[in-house]
Design a protein around this motif. Structure first.
Motif, PDB file in Angstrom:
ATOM      1  N   PHE A 167     -10.756   3.330   7.510  1.00 25.65           N
ATOM      2  CA  PHE A 167     -10.642   2.819   6.145  1.00 25.65           C
ATOM      3  C   PHE A 167     -10.348   3.929   5.151  1.00 25.65           C
ATOM      4  O   PHE A 167     -10.946   5.004   5.216  1.00 25.65           O
ATOM      5  CB  PHE A 167     -11.957   2.137   5.725  1.00 25.65           C
ATOM      6  CG  PHE A 167     -12.186   0.801   6.361  1.00 25.65           C
ATOM      7  CD1 PHE A 167     -11.317  -0.254   6.118  1.00 25.65           C
ATOM      8  CD2 PHE A 167     -13.273   0.583   7.192  1.00 25.65           C
ATOM      9  CE1 PHE A 167     -11.534  -1.499   6.688  1.00 25.65           C
ATOM     10  CE2 PHE A 167     -13.500  -0.652   7.775  1.00 25.65           C
ATOM     11  CZ  PHE A 167     -12.621  -1.689   7.520  1.00 25.65           C
ATOM     12  N   GLY A 168      -9.432   3.658   4.228  1.00 23.28           N
ATOM     13  CA  GLY A 168      -9.177   4.561   3.106  1.00 23.28           C
ATOM     14  C   GLY A 168      -9.067   3.716   1.859  1.00 23.28           C
ATOM     15  O   GLY A 168      -9.426   2.532   1.874  1.00 23.28           O
ATOM     16  N   TYR A 169      -8.571   4.303   0.773  1.00 26.79           N
ATOM     17  CA  TYR A 169      -8.439   3.537  -0.466  1.00 26.79           C
ATOM     18  C   TYR A 169      -7.292   2.534  -0.314  1.00 26.79           C
ATOM     19  O   TYR A 169      -6.144   2.921  -0.206  1.00 26.79           O
ATOM     20  CB  TYR A 169      -8.194   4.493  -1.647  1.00 26.79           C
ATOM     21  CG  TYR A 169      -7.784   3.795  -2.926  1.00 26.79           C
ATOM     22  CD1 TYR A 169      -8.624   2.858  -3.523  1.00 26.79           C
ATOM     23  CD2 TYR A 169      -6.568   4.062  -3.526  1.00 26.79           C
ATOM     24  CE1 TYR A 169      -8.243   2.209  -4.686  1.00 26.79           C
ATOM     25  CE2 TYR A 169      -6.181   3.427  -4.685  1.00 26.79           C
ATOM     26  CZ  TYR A 169      -7.026   2.493  -5.259  1.00 26.79           C
ATOM     27  OH  TYR A 169      -6.632   1.839  -6.404  1.00 26.79           O
ATOM     28  N   ARG A 170      -7.658   1.263  -0.222  1.00 31.30           N
ATOM     29  CA  ARG A 170      -6.713   0.142  -0.056  1.00 31.30           C
ATOM     30  C   ARG A 170      -5.857   0.284   1.212  1.00 31.30           C
ATOM     31  O   ARG A 170      -4.692  -0.122   1.230  1.00 31.30           O
ATOM     32  CB  ARG A 170      -5.771   0.014  -1.258  1.00 31.30           C
ATOM     33  CG  ARG A 170      -6.441  -0.353  -2.528  1.00 31.30           C
ATOM     34  CD  ARG A 170      -7.067  -1.748  -2.435  1.00 31.30           C
ATOM     35  NE  ARG A 170      -7.485  -2.157  -3.741  1.00 31.30           N
ATOM     36  CZ  ARG A 170      -8.663  -1.822  -4.267  1.00 31.30           C
ATOM     37  NH1 ARG A 170      -9.520  -1.101  -3.578  1.00 31.30           N
ATOM     38  NH2 ARG A 170      -8.977  -2.227  -5.470  1.00 31.30           N
ATOM     39  N   THR A 171      -6.447   0.865   2.236  1.00 31.93           N
ATOM     40  CA  THR A 171      -5.678   1.027   3.461  1.00 31.93           C
ATOM     41  C   THR A 171      -6.599   1.132   4.674  1.00 31.93           C
ATOM     42  O   THR A 171      -7.810   1.269   4.539  1.00 31.93           O
ATOM     43  CB  THR A 171      -4.747   2.260   3.351  1.00 31.93           C
ATOM     44  OG1 THR A 171      -4.015   2.393   4.557  1.00 31.93           O
ATOM     45  CG2 THR A 171      -5.531   3.536   3.135  1.00 31.93           C
ATOM     46  N   TRP A 172      -5.989   1.025   5.860  1.00 34.11           N
ATOM     47  CA  TRP A 172      -6.717   1.231   7.106  1.00 34.11           C
ATOM     48  C   TRP A 172      -5.804   1.967   8.062  1.00 34.11           C
ATOM     49  O   TRP A 172      -4.662   2.283   7.703  1.00 34.11           O
ATOM     50  CB  TRP A 172      -7.187  -0.112   7.680  1.00 34.11           C
ATOM     51  CG  TRP A 172      -6.106  -0.993   8.245  1.00 34.11           C
ATOM     52  CD1 TRP A 172      -4.776  -0.984   7.883  1.00 34.11           C
ATOM     53  CD2 TRP A 172      -6.233  -1.983   9.247  1.00 34.11           C
ATOM     54  NE1 TRP A 172      -4.083  -1.930   8.590  1.00 34.11           N
ATOM     55  CE2 TRP A 172      -4.960  -2.564   9.453  1.00 34.11           C
ATOM     56  CE3 TRP A 172      -7.282  -2.460  10.007  1.00 34.11           C
ATOM     57  CZ2 TRP A 172      -4.734  -3.578  10.379  1.00 34.11           C
ATOM     58  CZ3 TRP A 172      -7.051  -3.469  10.917  1.00 34.11           C
ATOM     59  CH2 TRP A 172      -5.800  -4.021  11.094  1.00 34.11           C
ATOM     60  N   GLY A 173      -6.268   2.242   9.284  1.00 33.82           N
ATOM     61  CA  GLY A 173      -5.477   3.076  10.179  1.00 33.82           C
ATOM     62  C   GLY A 173      -4.687   2.317  11.228  1.00 33.82           C
ATOM     63  O   GLY A 173      -4.224   2.930  12.191  1.00 33.82           O
ATOM     64  N   TRP A 174      -4.532   0.987  11.084  1.00 31.39           N
ATOM     65  CA  TRP A 174      -3.952   0.209  12.174  1.00 31.39           C
ATOM     66  C   TRP A 174      -2.642  -0.473  11.814  1.00 31.39           C
ATOM     67  O   TRP A 174      -2.212  -1.419  12.500  1.00 31.39           O
ATOM     68  CB  TRP A 174      -4.981  -0.796  12.714  1.00 31.39           C
ATOM     69  CG  TRP A 174      -6.052  -0.083  13.449  1.00 31.39           C
ATOM     70  CD1 TRP A 174      -7.117   0.569  12.901  1.00 31.39           C
ATOM     71  CD2 TRP A 174      -6.128   0.119  14.861  1.00 31.39           C
ATOM     72  NE1 TRP A 174      -7.865   1.160  13.881  1.00 31.39           N
ATOM     73  CE2 TRP A 174      -7.279   0.886  15.101  1.00 31.39           C
ATOM     74  CE3 TRP A 174      -5.342  -0.288  15.942  1.00 31.39           C
ATOM     75  CZ2 TRP A 174      -7.656   1.278  16.381  1.00 31.39           C
ATOM     76  CZ3 TRP A 174      -5.728   0.083  17.216  1.00 31.39           C
ATOM     77  CH2 TRP A 174      -6.872   0.857  17.424  1.00 31.39           C
ATOM     78  N   ASP A 175      -2.022  -0.039  10.753  1.00 35.89           N
ATOM     79  CA  ASP A 175      -0.690  -0.483  10.369  1.00 35.89           C
ATOM     80  C   ASP A 175      -0.527  -1.992  10.488  1.00 35.89           C
ATOM     81  O   ASP A 175      -1.190  -2.746   9.803  1.00 35.89           O
ATOM     82  CB  ASP A 175       0.344   0.276  11.225  1.00 35.89           C
ATOM     83  CG  ASP A 175       1.761   0.071  10.734  1.00 35.89           C
ATOM     84  OD1 ASP A 175       1.926  -0.179   9.525  1.00 35.89           O
ATOM     85  OD2 ASP A 175       2.705   0.139  11.543  1.00 35.89           O
ATOM     86  N   ARG A 176       0.304  -2.458  11.417  1.00 36.48           N
ATOM     87  CA  ARG A 176       0.619  -3.888  11.484  1.00 36.48           C
ATOM     88  C   ARG A 176      -0.203  -4.655  12.519  1.00 36.48           C
ATOM     89  O   ARG A 176       0.170  -5.745  12.939  1.00 36.48           O
ATOM     90  CB  ARG A 176       2.115  -4.113  11.733  1.00 36.48           C
ATOM     91  CG  ARG A 176       2.958  -3.696  10.562  1.00 36.48           C
ATOM     92  CD  ARG A 176       3.678  -4.877   9.917  1.00 36.48           C
ATOM     93  NE  ARG A 176       4.082  -4.556   8.557  1.00 36.48           N
ATOM     94  CZ  ARG A 176       3.560  -5.127   7.468  1.00 36.48           C
ATOM     95  NH1 ARG A 176       2.648  -6.054   7.567  1.00 36.48           N
ATOM     96  NH2 ARG A 176       3.959  -4.766   6.274  1.00 36.48           N
TER      97      ARG A 176
END
Ligand code: EPU
Length: 292
Positions: A167-176
């Motif tokens: 998890f990051g700011y408005r994002t994650w590490g798993w793309d699609r």
């Protein structure tokens, strides 16, 4: 044989998906599919990939702008019971990727489960909330997610622990990858207090954002240690318009749409905002809203 035949009873060709977004703008998808469950989705995913078609999951449509020319690919909605279930065991909640975040926040508040009442006013599916790490001033969804079950881009079903979700700011590490379900870890609290905070978050949202108007929430991410809304406001852009799209007078990071607005109006205005802020403050705003 056409690739879509196994889904013939749950596929809509040429589907008006723009109408399913909060903007209610934009064109059609070549196909809209409602898979039954994780296995069905996994088969669909492999088939669509072999066909070389792009695939997107449409959650609540609160962070998506569909282009006027539509989306030339497959859009999936996780609205079958196989994706919308919620089970609660003590302070642990397992929710399907297609379950509704707002409804879950309300249920948890009523049961005195604390941890997501700060997200009460965010329209999202559970899957969308994981992918975007949805949040705001009162925390983000990733804070309470313990693990998630994903359909990876390789087509595998995998259980992933919090630390590997990225998890990051408005994002994650798993793309699609597609979120099949998420396990949420809450804490017990007095139901009256949780409900009180829940209501307070709604009140604050109504006071500061154009609730009830057609928008995709915040258009841009906040730059580090800055507020995109404040920058856009300081640049004098509140009320700026393009066709049927207008920068909200209530919160400058919202572009609201009126009847007859086109996706092109929103995109033109967003571009104008981005360029004006860059010229004025030297800050490059990055879009948070997804454009399909
Ligand atoms: N501000 C202005 N003018 C504006 C808007 C904001 O001066 O037109 C100022 C406010 O007065 C405040 C500061 O900017 O001092 C920050 O504003 P706010 O508290 O509204 O928060 P935000 O950073 O603009 C974030 C999230 C929202 C979330 C709110 C509340 C982002 C990009 N936005 O907004 O999320 O609802 O906090 O928790 O992170 C979304 O992601 O779609 C979204 C709406």
């Amino acid at each position: 044989m056409s690739w879509w035949r196994p889904w013939a009873d749950r596929i809509e060709p040429d589907a008006p998906i723009g109408a399913l977004t909060w903007y209610r703008i934009g064109g059609r998808a070549r196909w809209l599919v409602h898979p039954r469950d994780a296995e069905d989705l996994s088969r669909l995913w492999r088939c669509v990939r072999e066909e070389g078609l792009p695939l997107r999951v449409l959650g609540r449509g609160a962070n998506v702008l569909v282009r006027d020319e539509g989306f030339d690919g497959v859009v999936v909605r996780l609205d079958a019971p196989g994706f919308t279930g919620v089970t609660m065991e003590g302070q642990r909640v397992r929710a399907g990727g297609g379950a509704d975040l707002m409804r879950l926040c309300r249920t948890c508040a009523e049961r005195g489960l604390s941890g997501i009442e700060g997200l009460a006013a965010i329209p999202a599916s559970i899957g969308g909330a994981v992918r975007m790490n949805a949040g705001g001033r009162f925390g983000q969804f990733g804070d309470v997610v313990g693990r998630a079950t994903l359909l990876t881009v390789e087509g595998e079903i995998r259980e992933v622990e919090k630390t590997d979700i990225g998890f990051g700011y408005r994002t994650w590490g798993w793309d699609r990858a597609i979120v099949l379900s998420a396990e949420i870890e809450l804490v017990a609290d007095d139901p009256l207090r949780v409900r009180g905070r829940f209501k307070e978050h709604w009140r604050m949202k109504r006071a500061t954002q154009p609730v009830g108007e057609r928008s995709a929430g915040c258009v841009f991410k906040n730059p580090p240690r800055e507020s995109a809304g404040r920058l856009i406001d300081s640049a004098g852009l509140k009320g700026a318009s393009s066709g049927g799209a207008r920068v909200s007078d209530r919160h400058a990071n919202f572009i609201v749409a009126s009847d007859g607005a086109l996706a092109a109006d929103v995109l033109r205005l967003a571009d104008h905002v981005r360029r004006t802020v860059r010229d004025r403050f030297g800050t490059e705003l990055e879009m948070e809203m997804e454009v399909w």
